[in-house]
Design a protein around this motif. Structure first.
Motif, PDB file in Angstrom:
ATOM      1  N   GLY A  90       0.826  -1.201   0.000  1.00 18.66           N
ATOM      2  CA  GLY A  90       0.000   0.000   0.000  1.00 18.66           C
ATOM      3  C   GLY A  90       0.859   1.248   0.000  1.00 18.66           C
ATOM      4  N   THR A  91       0.231   2.380  -0.177  1.00 17.50           N
ATOM      5  CA  THR A  91       0.951   3.647  -0.267  1.00 17.50           C
ATOM      6  C   THR A  91       1.040   4.392   1.057  1.00 17.50           C
ATOM      7  OG1 THR A  91      -1.116   4.759  -0.906  1.00 17.50           O
ATOM      8  CG2 THR A  91       0.295   3.942  -2.684  1.00 17.50           C
ATOM      9  N   THR A  92       0.272   3.968   2.051  1.00 17.47           N
ATOM     10  CA  THR A  92       0.219   4.687   3.317  1.00 17.47           C
ATOM     11  C   THR A  92       1.478   4.457   4.145  1.00 17.47           C
ATOM     12  OG1 THR A  92      -2.182   4.579   3.394  1.00 17.47           O
ATOM     13  CG2 THR A  92      -1.051   4.940   5.470  1.00 17.47           C
ATOM     14  N   SER A 102     -11.600  -0.647   2.951  1.00 16.79           N
ATOM     15  CA  SER A 102     -10.402   0.128   2.621  1.00 16.79           C
ATOM     16  C   SER A 102      -9.816  -0.313   1.285  1.00 16.79           C
ATOM     17  CB  SER A 102      -9.350  -0.016   3.715  1.00 16.79           C
ATOM     18  OG  SER A 102      -9.777   0.565   4.932  1.00 16.79           O
ATOM     19  N   SER A 103      -9.144   0.614   0.627  1.00 20.22           N
ATOM     20  CA  SER A 103      -8.516   0.303  -0.652  1.00 20.22           C
ATOM     21  C   SER A 103      -7.210  -0.450  -0.431  1.00 20.22           C
ATOM     22  CB  SER A 103      -8.234   1.591  -1.428  1.00 20.22           C
ATOM     23  OG  SER A 103      -7.362   1.345  -2.514  1.00 20.22           O
ATOM     24  N   ASP A 105      -4.872  -0.612  -2.492  1.00 18.62           N
ATOM     25  CA  ASP A 105      -3.808   0.230  -3.031  1.00 18.62           C
ATOM     26  C   ASP A 105      -3.267   1.167  -1.960  1.00 18.62           C
ATOM     27  OD1 ASP A 105      -4.042  -0.870  -5.556  1.00 18.62           O
ATOM     28  OD2 ASP A 105      -5.454   0.635  -6.261  1.00 18.62           O
ATOM     29  N   GLU A 106      -4.114   1.536  -1.021  1.00 14.96           N
ATOM     30  CA  GLU A 106      -3.705   2.430   0.058  1.00 14.96           C
ATOM     31  C   GLU A 106      -3.205   1.672   1.275  1.00 14.96           C
ATOM     32  OE1 GLU A 106      -5.572   6.307   2.358  1.00 14.96           O
ATOM     33  OE2 GLU A 106      -6.898   4.632   1.900  1.00 14.96           O
ATOM     34  N   ALA A 107      -3.900   0.609   1.651  1.00 11.90           N
ATOM     35  CA  ALA A 107      -3.612  -0.084   2.908  1.00 11.90           C
ATOM     36  C   ALA A 107      -2.834  -1.382   2.737  1.00 11.90           C
ATOM     37  CB  ALA A 107      -4.923  -0.383   3.645  1.00 11.90           C
TER      38      ALA A 107
END
Length: 330
Positions: A90-92, A102-103, A105-107
């Motif tokens: 993820g990006t976070t 939740s996405s 891609d983010e998480a």
């Protein structure tokens, strides 16, 4: 990265170049751990017990299903766990709560998978200390924290360490990065509190873990389920973007399902083209991959739910450590 991984499970002429770098990596890893041990680098003790589930190799070994199993065992024993994770893929980077919606891609795919089980709060973040503090502040009812991965994150003090070993691939060629898959020497296993062997032979001092599952749910309609036998005689394709895709394909074979296998790199970001099998009656996938395919899946997509199975001795060992006397000795 994928081309290098192919060299981790054999010895090739490339290792003449990589082995000196591995020696440097080994010295740096040992020095860093020693600096934490003698207090030059500061570690942080949190107000609740910390259990770390990690490994000494790069790639998936079964940490996430074991973490979920531990969470359920602790809940059944009266504890209120929370789970922290790096959110790999993820990006976070800052502390963030993860929910079923939740996405990935983010998480990250594994964190979303754990949140979808709805056992306990799941938080992600690059700094394990920071994310654990954020979880505890948001959920004061949590009285224990499980760290999915983080065995080498020594800034976070831990009360119990579990190392998961892939029982099939084991330690590859036995070399440290970048010549092999090891993050730390194999001798590190003698220093953890428990070693769990996933899918292979365990010694009397280790714990054996198997993943069990024979029921599927439809990705578009999760309330619709099917048994493995329902797919007999159908034209099947299977996809897996996990650390060891062959483990999933072999699981399907044991269920009597003959599917055309499509392996992908770990944490692969799937696209609609990856599911474009016009001759398929059904496309079978893992839960980890399913969270990344939800937005473009079709009615042919079916997800195999698996759960870890272990002996009760590991639970007993952990609960004994969590007694006041046990915690004082850590």
């Amino acid at each position: 990265m994928q081309w290098l991984e192919q060299h981790w499970y054999r010895t090739t002429p490339l290792h003449l170049i990589l082995l000196p770098v591995s020696f440097i990596f080994r010295m740096l890893a040992a020095t860093r751990r020693a600096l934490y041990r003698i207090g030059i680098l500061t570690s942080v003790k949190l107000p609740v017990p910390i259990i770390v589930v990690g490994n000494i190799t790069v790639g998936g070994s079964g940490k996430t299903p074991l973490t979920l199993w531990l969470a359920q065992q602790l809940i059944d024993s009266g504890w209120h766990p929370g789970i922290i994770s790096r959110g790999y893929g993820g990006t976070t980077t800052s502390p963030l709560p993860v929910h079923a919606s939740s996405s990935p891609d983010e998480a990250g795919d594994e964190a979303v998978l754990m949140a979808q089980r709805k056992l306990c709060p799941v938080w992600i973040g690059r700094d394990r200390v920071g994310v654990a503090r954020a979880l505890l502040q948001a959920h004061p009812e949590c009285d224990i924290v499980l760290s999915d991965d983080g065995l080498q994150h020594y800034r976070l003090q831990r009360d119990f360490e579990i190392a998961v070993v892939d029982g099939i691939r084991r330690f590859g060629n036995g070399f440290l990065l970048p010549a092999g898959p090891l993050r730390e020497p194999i001798s590190r296993l003698t220093q953890v509190d428990a070693v769990v062997i996933h899918g292979g032979m365990a010694t009397k001092d280790q714990h054996s873990m198997q993943l069990y599952g024979e029921s599927f749910y439809n990705l578009l309609n999760p309330n619709t389920s099917a048994h493995a036998a329902d797919f007999y005689g159908q034209r099947l394709h299977s996809i897996a973007g996990i650390g060891h895709p062959q483990r999933f394909f072999s699981h399907l074979n044991r269920l009597g399902l003959k599917a055309q296998a499509h392996p992908f790199p770990d944490h692969h970001r799937f696209t609609p083209a990856d599911l474009d099998y016009t001759d398929a009656d059904a496309i079978l996938m893992t839960e980890k991959d399913a969270v990344k395919c939800t937005t473009f899946a079709n009615e042919k997509c079916w997800v195999l739910r698996v759960d870890a199975q272990l002996d009760s001795l590991l639970t007993q060992q952990i609960l004994e450590r969590l007694t006041p006397d046990g915690l004082q000795t850590t």
